[in-house]
Design a protein around this motif. Structure first.
Motif, short mmCIF file in Angstrom:
data_model
loop_
_atom_site.label_atom_id
_atom_site.label_comp_id
_atom_site.label_asym_id
_atom_site.label_seq_id
_atom_site.Cartn_x
_atom_site.Cartn_y
_atom_site.Cartn_z
N ASP A 181 29.26 -2.12 83.77
CA ASP A 181 29.94 -1.08 84.53
C ASP A 181 31.39 -1.47 84.81
O ASP A 181 31.84 -2.55 84.43
N ARG A 182 32.06 -0.57 85.47
CA ARG A 182 33.44 -0.81 85.88
C ARG A 182 33.53 -0.51 87.36
O ARG A 182 33.08 0.54 87.82
N ILE A 183 34.10 -1.46 88.11
CA ILE A 183 34.24 -1.30 89.55
C ILE A 183 35.72 -1.30 89.89
O ILE A 183 36.45 -2.23 89.54
N ASP A 184 36.15 -0.24 90.55
CA ASP A 184 37.53 -0.13 91.01
C ASP A 184 37.56 -0.32 92.52
O ASP A 184 36.84 0.36 93.24
N ARG B 135 34.91 2.41 93.78
CA ARG B 135 34.37 3.41 92.86
C ARG B 135 33.70 2.67 91.71
O ARG B 135 34.29 1.76 91.12
N VAL B 136 32.48 3.06 91.43
CA VAL B 136 31.71 2.39 90.40
C VAL B 136 31.37 3.37 89.29
O VAL B 136 30.80 4.43 89.55
N ARG B 137 31.73 3.02 88.06
CA ARG B 137 31.33 3.81 86.89
C ARG B 137 30.26 2.98 86.19
O ARG B 137 30.56 1.96 85.60
N ALA B 138 29.01 3.44 86.33
CA ALA B 138 27.88 2.63 85.86
C ALA B 138 27.48 3.03 84.45
O ALA B 138 27.83 4.11 83.96
N ASP B 139 26.67 2.18 83.83
CA ASP B 139 26.30 2.44 82.43
C ASP B 139 25.31 3.59 82.29
O ASP B 139 25.09 4.08 81.18
N ASP B 140 24.73 4.03 83.41
CA ASP B 140 23.78 5.15 83.34
C ASP B 140 24.49 6.48 83.59
O ASP B 140 23.87 7.45 84.00
N VAL B 141 25.81 6.51 83.37
CA VAL B 141 26.63 7.72 83.46
C VAL B 141 26.85 8.20 84.89
O VAL B 141 27.36 9.27 85.12
N THR C 17 30.03 6.55 91.28
CA THR C 17 29.79 6.54 92.72
C THR C 17 31.05 6.11 93.43
O THR C 17 31.67 5.11 93.06
N THR C 18 31.43 6.85 94.45
CA THR C 18 32.57 6.48 95.28
C THR C 18 32.07 6.21 96.69
O THR C 18 31.41 7.06 97.29
N TYR C 19 32.39 5.03 97.22
CA TYR C 19 31.98 4.67 98.57
C TYR C 19 33.08 5.03 99.56
O TYR C 19 34.27 4.95 99.24
N ARG C 20 32.68 5.35 100.77
CA ARG C 20 33.65 5.75 101.78
C ARG C 20 34.48 4.55 102.22
O ARG C 20 34.08 3.40 102.05
#
Lengths: 346, 266
Positions: A262-265, A281-287, A290-293
């Motif tokens: 994945d990619r974590i920003d 913000r996480v762009r995971a391999d399962d498409v 997710t953005t955390y507050r």
């Protein structure tokens, strides 16, 4: 119990950062004394607070109202001021980054603090940001292998952010110059200084993921003031790119972790402001994306709260980690400068 | 009524594109005198050369896979007709918008990040190079590259002005497509993010006045590229797509150390 803080230094980093932060933590800390090297800014800030001011460090370090020393002087002075504070019997020291600008100085201050049992914290607010903890928990949970780290920062002048947290007198924040980066020796010096003064915000977090510095692959100065550096640590490929601009959009400061899955920003708010934590913000391999507050507390508050915990003894000072962080930054700075001197590539 | 441009195509998505341009294009059953759409899989350069020999008026290469630079060069030198290349990660309309929003102001430095599965990563590297070239405003050379089986980094500079760009490559277990992000940092900031699987492309341009996000592109890449091909053959536009592809493939190979299959197959 609120502890008295003696602040060495009276530049914008004090006026627009540490003083507003301390004001938000009144039950734990209060400013007791400010000192400068003769600019007069300490007296002006102290007058607003009704506290003592002085030139040099002697009076501040001898002031019985000072429990904690905040070293906020120019980077080349940090080691000397830490050693002066330890000699004066300071109980606790918070030092702006970098801890020191040479390996010898870094070892000397850590040795002194460890022998005296002086609490020491380096004010790397990004590392103390709660968003960084969240990002790390995500990494552990996903079990992805860290492969790349990218830090990108584009920073307008700080005075727009000073203006939302305090009121500085005119001229308190010097304008940025534009050095001649075609001069390789000068460019190397600029890059070294920027690694120790700017990139250092993120190097403890980098080292958290990639502990052993291996070498620099490329380094270049970026006009008007900036750098782009590629290096490796523990097999991870890392790039740091930053540019300080005379104008432009609001600050971008993004720390990106590329893993096998994945990619974590982690995107930080501008410096100086109290707008909460970074966002993750996480762009995971399962498409999924997710953005955390944002959490309410920023890294500036949390580093001072962490200092409080160290003084209380709730947490132990990890002197070896502070030293290893400092050595990592200095070795990177030296290697990047040498690479710039040689034309950009190792 | 203007004359229809003849289009010779076998793939269904391009047939739909022709049917979506009823006033400008018509499907024909022979390549002679037509815009010939070449499937970019396999040895596409051979199919392109054959179509040129069959009398095509123009070639439209649809999503070419990474080819040897020598093959691309041979095609470029061997055909005398316009060649349009549809690279969905480097859409011409998106590139043009990104450049126009900068109002002629050069970035101070560029950062491109591509993350994808091993099978797709060489193509992503090629297209990341394309974005760096476009935003930098000129051809690039490799200053340094350190790329292993899990990813790596590279520093490139424009040949004429020395503007620096970095490329970060990450091999990851992402579903087909990957993620590409390009940033042009400076007094005007460009942020372009393509998430292939999410089917999203976001272009944002920031200045001291604020952040402008460009409208989404709802036209399919096939129709957009075909429309451009029609503009080229009717004299309303020009193309240097094959030269740009050649540049990007050569630089990608340089960055990857000559091994276009070097990433771990995850």
């Amino acid at each position: 119990m609120s502890r008295g803080v003696g602040v060495i230094g009276a530049g914008p980093g004090v006026a627009a950062l540490h003083l507003p932060t301390i004001a938000r933590l009144r039950e734990r800390f209060h400013v007791a004394h400010l000192a400068d090297q003769g600019s007069g800014r300490a007296a002006e800030l102290a007058a607003r607070l009704g506290v003592a001011a002085s030139h040099g460090t002697a009076a501040l370090l001898a002031d019985p109202a000072v429990d904690v020393v905040a070293v906020c002087s120019p980077p080349a002075e940090h080691a000397r001021h830490i050693l002066d504070a330890v000699d004066a019997g300071a109980r606790a020291i918070i030092c702006e980054k970098p801890l020191a600008t040479t390996e010898d100085d870094a070892r000397a201050v850590i040795d002194a603090c460890r022998r005296a049992g002086t609490v020491l914290l380096v004010a790397t607010n990004h590392f103390y940001d709660e968003a960084w903890d969240r990002a790390k928990r995500h990494l552990v949970a996903l079990e992805g292998e860290v492969r790349t780290i990218t830090v990108a920062a584009a920073l307008p002048p700080n005075d727009r952010y000073h203006a939302v947290v305090t009121e500085l007198v005119a001229g308190a924040a010097p304008a940025r110059g534009a050095p001649d980066l075609t001069d390789r020796e000068l460019a190397a010096g600029v890059v070294r200084q920027l690694v120790l003064g700017l990139a250092v915000h993120d190097l403890p977090a980098v080292r958290d993921l990639a502990r052993d510095f291996q070498g620099v692959d490329f380094a270049a100065a970026v006009p008007p003031i900036g750098y782009t550096i590629g290096f490796r640590a523990s097999g991870v490929h890392i790039t740091l790119t930053a540019v300080m601009l005379p104008d432009g959009p609001d600050a971008l400061w993004r720390f990106t972790i590329g893993t096998s899955a994945d990619r974590i920003d982690v995107e930080f708010p501008p410096a100086f402001v109290h707008a909460g934590s970074a966002t993750v913000r996480v762009r995971a391999d399962d498409v999924r994306s997710t953005t955390y507050r944002r959490e309410p507390e920023d890294g500036y508050l949390r580093e001072w709260i962490a200092l409080d915990a160290l003084i209380e003894g709730a947490v132990t000072v990890e002197y070896h980690e502070l030293l290893d962080d400092a050595l990592f930054a200095i070795r990177l700075a030296d290697a990047a400068a040498e690479t710039v001197r040689r034309g950009g590539a190792s | 009524m203007r004359e229809h441009v003849r289009v010779f195509v076998r793939a269904d998505d391009y047939r739909a594109a022709v049917e979506g341009l009823p006033l400008a294009a018509e499907l024909v059953d022979r390549p002679s005198g037509a815009v010939v759409v070449i499937d970019g899989r396999g040895d596409w350069w051979r199919a392109a050369a054959a179509a040129a020999a069959d009398g095509a008026s123009a070639l439209l290469i649809a999503e070419p896979v990474v080819a040897r630079p020598e093959a691309v060069a041979e095609l470029a030198e061997g055909v005398a007709m316009p060649v349009i290349v549809n690279r969905a990660r480097l859409r011409h309309d998106l590139v043009r918008a990104a450049i126009e929003r900068r109002h002629g102001m050069q970035p101070r430095v560029l950062v491109a990040e591509c993350t994808a599965a091993a099978t797709v990563l060489p193509t992503m590297v090629r297209d990341s190079v394309g974005w760096l070239r476009e935003l930098a405003g000129g051809p690039l050379r490799t200053v340094s590259a350190a790329v292993g089986s899990t990813g790596g980094t590279a520093l490139v500079r424009t040949i004429d002005t020395g503007l620096a760009g970095t490329l970060v490559i990450t091999a990851a277990r992402l579903d087909a497509g990957g993620v590409l992000r390009v940033q042009g940092l400076g007094e005007i900031r460009t942020e372009l993010e393509l998430d292939i699987s999410m089917r999203s492309a976001t272009l944002a341009t920031s200045t001291a006045e604020g952040r402008l996000v460009d409208p989404a592109l709802f036209e399919t890449p096939e129709r957009a590229s075909l429309r451009r091909a029609i503009d080229v053959v009717t004299g309303r536009d020009t193309t240097r797509d094959l030269d740009d592809l050649r540049h990007d493939v050569e630089l990608a190979r340089d960055i990857l150390g000559g091994d276009l299959a070097r990433f771990d197959n995850l």
